[in-house]
Design an enzyme around this catalytic site. Structure first.
Site, PDB file in Angstrom:
ATOM      1  N   CYS A 252      -2.557  -6.093   3.303  1.00 13.93           N
ATOM      2  CA  CYS A 252      -3.906  -7.847   3.233  1.00 13.93           C
ATOM      3  C   CYS A 252      -4.789  -7.445   3.264  1.00 13.93           C
ATOM      4  CB  CYS A 252      -3.117  -7.211   4.309  1.00 13.93           C
ATOM      5  SG  CYS A 252      -1.242  -7.663   5.310  1.00 13.93           S
TER       6      CYS A 252
ATOM      7  N   ARG B 287       0.416  -1.547  -0.055  1.00 19.32           N
ATOM      8  CA  ARG B 287       0.106   0.173  -0.190  1.00 19.32           C
ATOM      9  C   ARG B 287       0.590   1.108  -0.172  1.00 19.32           C
ATOM     10  NH1 ARG B 287      -4.965  -0.729  -0.111  1.00 19.32           N
ATOM     11  NH2 ARG B 287      -5.441   1.307   1.262  1.00 19.32           N
TER      12      ARG B 287
ATOM     13  N   VAL C 118     -11.033  -0.533  14.060  1.00 22.01           N
ATOM     14  CA  VAL C 118      -9.870  -0.596  13.442  1.00 22.01           C
ATOM     15  C   VAL C 118     -10.277  -1.121  11.877  1.00 22.01           C
ATOM     16  CG1 VAL C 118      -7.587   0.575  12.486  1.00 22.01           C
ATOM     17  CG2 VAL C 118      -7.862   0.033  15.204  1.00 22.01           C
TER      18      VAL C 118
HETATM   19  N1  EPU Z   1      -9.400   4.709   5.648  1.00 20.49           N
HETATM   20  C1  EPU Z   1     -10.047   5.186   4.863  1.00 20.49           C
HETATM   21  N2  EPU Z   1     -10.385   5.905   4.211  1.00 20.49           N
HETATM   22  C2  EPU Z   1      -8.761   6.522   3.117  1.00 20.49           C
HETATM   23  C3  EPU Z   1      -7.774   5.688   4.384  1.00 20.49           C
HETATM   24  C4  EPU Z   1      -8.064   4.582   5.004  1.00 20.49           C
HETATM   25  O1  EPU Z   1     -11.616   4.721   4.762  1.00 20.49           O
HETATM   26  O2  EPU Z   1      -8.580   6.597   2.895  1.00 20.49           O
HETATM   27  C5  EPU Z   1      -9.955   2.999   7.046  1.00 20.49           C
HETATM   28  C6  EPU Z   1      -9.082   2.419   6.858  1.00 20.49           C
HETATM   29  O3  EPU Z   1     -10.621   1.005   5.431  1.00 20.49           O
HETATM   30  C7  EPU Z   1      -9.209   1.344   7.770  1.00 20.49           C
HETATM   31  C8  EPU Z   1      -9.158   2.818   8.673  1.00 20.49           C
HETATM   32  O4  EPU Z   1      -9.531   4.101   8.130  1.00 20.49           O
HETATM   33  O5  EPU Z   1     -10.638   1.153   8.744  1.00 20.49           O
HETATM   34  C9  EPU Z   1      -7.589   2.747   8.876  1.00 20.49           C
HETATM   35  O6  EPU Z   1      -6.333   2.830   8.296  1.00 20.49           O
HETATM   36  P1  EPU Z   1      -4.934   2.755   7.555  1.00 20.49           P
HETATM   37  O7  EPU Z   1      -5.365   3.986   7.425  1.00 20.49           O
HETATM   38  O8  EPU Z   1      -5.443   4.054   9.421  1.00 20.49           O
HETATM   39  O9  EPU Z   1      -4.204   1.689   7.755  1.00 20.49           O
HETATM   40  P2  EPU Z   1      -2.720   1.946   6.962  1.00 20.49           P
HETATM   41  O10 EPU Z   1      -2.242   3.574   6.395  1.00 20.49           O
HETATM   42  O11 EPU Z   1      -3.759   1.594   5.404  1.00 20.49           O
HETATM   43  C10 EPU Z   1      -1.314   1.361   8.588  1.00 20.49           C
HETATM   44  C11 EPU Z   1      -0.227   0.616   9.099  1.00 20.49           C
HETATM   45  C12 EPU Z   1      -0.991  -1.038   8.980  1.00 20.49           C
HETATM   46  C13 EPU Z   1      -1.602  -0.800   9.925  1.00 20.49           C
HETATM   47  C14 EPU Z   1      -2.729   0.693   9.954  1.00 20.49           C
HETATM   48  C15 EPU Z   1      -3.404   1.485  11.518  1.00 20.49           C
HETATM   49  C16 EPU Z   1       1.197   0.821   6.699  1.00 20.49           C
HETATM   50  C17 EPU Z   1       1.365   0.317   5.513  1.00 20.49           C
HETATM   51  N3  EPU Z   1       0.247  -0.365   7.124  1.00 20.49           N
HETATM   52  O12 EPU Z   1      -2.234   1.181   7.707  1.00 20.49           O
HETATM   53  O13 EPU Z   1       0.094  -1.641   8.880  1.00 20.49           O
HETATM   54  O14 EPU Z   1      -2.930  -2.001  10.283  1.00 20.49           O
HETATM   55  O15 EPU Z   1      -1.715   1.765  10.094  1.00 20.49           O
HETATM   56  O16 EPU Z   1      -2.498   1.584  12.255  1.00 20.49           O
HETATM   57  O17 EPU Z   1       1.737   2.025   7.844  1.00 20.49           O
HETATM   58  C18 EPU Z   1       0.113  -3.995   8.545  1.00 20.49           C
HETATM   59  O18 EPU Z   1       1.339  -3.807   8.903  1.00 20.49           O
HETATM   60  O19 EPU Z   1       0.413  -5.628   8.994  1.00 20.49           O
HETATM   61  C19 EPU Z   1      -1.135  -2.990   8.820  1.00 20.49           C
HETATM   62  C20 EPU Z   1      -1.057  -3.384   8.369  1.00 20.49           C
END
Ligand code: EPU
Length: 452
Positions: free
Chosen positions: A123, A99, A347
């Protein structure tokens, strides 16, 4: 999945020994992207050899960033002197693999005036939309065109500071705003920002490069755009997700694991739960060398002190809550706790599917659509099974398992190690996305596991 992508695990042996965690995957990959913004080389230490790092390295290289290994193990030097456009074909090689590419938008717009972002991977733990990212980029002045092969962006009038409020404190969207706002003209105010330690560490990286970023109370971040940024030298925070995963492995197998490099400060919420379940830990702080005596690396030793584990109720949440990524490994240990444990995942809406595999090994886990055990969350009135009740203790037996995603994959591995008998775990290469040398670490901890 290849034919070799299978691990045969002979379970029932407590894991004992010592392993090391390095820089946090979820900071290192973003710090690498930040290097694109500089006009001088950056140096990043303690970079783990994991697939997400390879993907970002590949994307940087096709955009002209020279990435080389430094003298220290895990040291990367990133030289953005010759940033250039890449073709969509070159970029699409990385489609579906991570991502992180979404975070190239701002830096590439600043450096080249245009960007192409491939279809994202990561994932499968819910729909994972990018609407917050796109909305933010448009507010900065980007023109975003979604096409079947990916996303094309331009900034015909440049990027300008703006006022934004995230509907939810998303980690990725906060990083998107930071990486775009630091060189946008004027001031950006971001409300309802994520403030995970990895984000604060990214802010430290950007500050070293010359950015002006104020973190106010109540999730407000203010960024004063600057016309140029330099390089950085940075040692990232340790990977608190990997550290907690090994802690859960120690508890579930009845073992004792010393995690070198782990730090207490960003794991406080995990440590509280670990102790409530009945696990024991001991923190040793890092000590710098002084007056001729050598320094000492920080570490946390996690072990099962004997006796019964206790059921707990917990809710995953944004920082400083219990991380969603700690949930899956810990649930395996909760299958060994007496009573009913409750896990409310707030989350991601679909991050409990992996519990079916644990049930096939003898666990008793039921998942519900309701918000159980805590405050109602935004998934409560929708059709997502996002609460789990775990009845224990259950004797786990071996099974054939297919790894669905990174963290659930590690939980499958722990379950196979805790179970009696020989399990076959398919798709283990996925674990290399976020756990460096996990097979060597398993061997160092006395696990009986081999590729088949
Ligand atoms: N969300 C939206 N719209 C968006 C962005 C996010 O609805 O445009 C929602 C997501 O669907 C989710 C929530 O907001 O329900 C939180 O998502 P977030 O954007 O915080 O997650 P992310 O940035 O995609 C990162 C980590 C994840 C970790 C999450 C939460 C990375 C590469 N990934 O993901 O890590 O679970 O923050 O802390 O930094 C992992 O390492 O296995 C992993 C999945």
């Amino acid at each position: 999945m290849t034919v070799n992508d299978v691990l045969t695990v002979h379970g029932g042996t407590p894991l004992h020994g010592r392993i090391r965690v390095r820089g946090a995957k979820n900071l290192v990959s973003k710090a690498m992207v930040a290097a694109l913004l500089g006009d001088a080389p950056s140096r990043l230490y303690d970079v783990p050899r994991i697939r997400d790092v390879e993907v970002v390295r590949g994307l940087l290289e096709i955009h002209g960033v020279r990435v080389s290994d430094g003298d220290d193990e895990g040291e990367l030097i990133l030289d953005p002197a010759n940033v250039e456009s890449a073709t969509t074909d070159e970029i699409n090689v990385h489609a579906g693999s991570s991502r992180i590419p979404i975070l190239f938008c701002g830096p590439l717009l600043h450096r080249l005036g245009h960007a192409f972002i491939p279809d994202l991977g990561g994932c499968h733990i819910g729909p994972r939309p990018i609407d917050f990212h796109i909305q933010a980029l448009r507010q900065f002045g980007a023109v975003v065109d979604k096409a079947p092969e990916g996303m094309h962006l331009t900034a015909p009038n440049g990027l300008h500071g703006t006022k934004l409020e995230l509907p939810y404190p998303s980690v990725g969207a906060t990083e998107q705003v930071l990486l775009t706002a630091v060189m946008a003209e004027g001031v950006t105010e971001l409300r309802n920002a994520a403030v995970e330690p990895e984000i604060i560490d990214l802010i430290c990286v950007l500050q070293k490069m010359g950015a002006i970023i104020k973190v106010h109370t109540d999730r407000v971040i203010e960024i004063q755009g600057v016309p140029r940024l330099g390089g950085y030298t940075h040692r990232p925070i340790p990977d608190r997700i990997e550290a907690a995963s090994w802690a859960a492995a120690a508890l579930a197998t009845g073992g004792d694991i010393e995690v070198l490099g782990a730090e207490q400060v960003d794991m406080m919420t995990f440590l509280n739960v670990f102790r409530s379940v009945g696990g024991a830990y001991e923190v040793t702080d890092m000590r710098p060398p002084r007056n001729g005596s050598p320094g000492q690396e920080g570490k946390i030793r996690f072990w099962h002190p004997g006796g019964e584990l206790k059921a707990v109720a917990l809710e995953t949440d944004v920082h400083p809550g219990f991380m969603t990524d700690w949930q899956q490994p810990l649930v395996v240990a909760l299958t060994q706790a007496r009573g009913l444990s409750i896990v409310h995942e707030t989350v991601y809406e679909q991050r409990l599917g992996y519990t079916e595999a644990l049930n096939s090994m003898g666990a008793t886990i039921q998942v519900y659509r309701d918000c159980l055990g805590g405050t109602p969350c935004r998934f409560g009135r929708r059709d997502f099974k996002h609460s789990a009740v775990i009845a224990g203790p259950s004797k786990l037996h071996a099974a054939d398992l297919v790894i669905p995603d990174l963290r659930a994959g590690f939980s499958h591995l722990i379950a196979a190690l805790a179970a009696e008998g020989t399990s076959r775990v398919y798709g283990v290469d996925l674990i290399n996305r976020g756990y460096e040398d996990f097979e060597a670490k398993l061997a160092a901890l006395g696990a009986h596991a081999e590729r088949s």
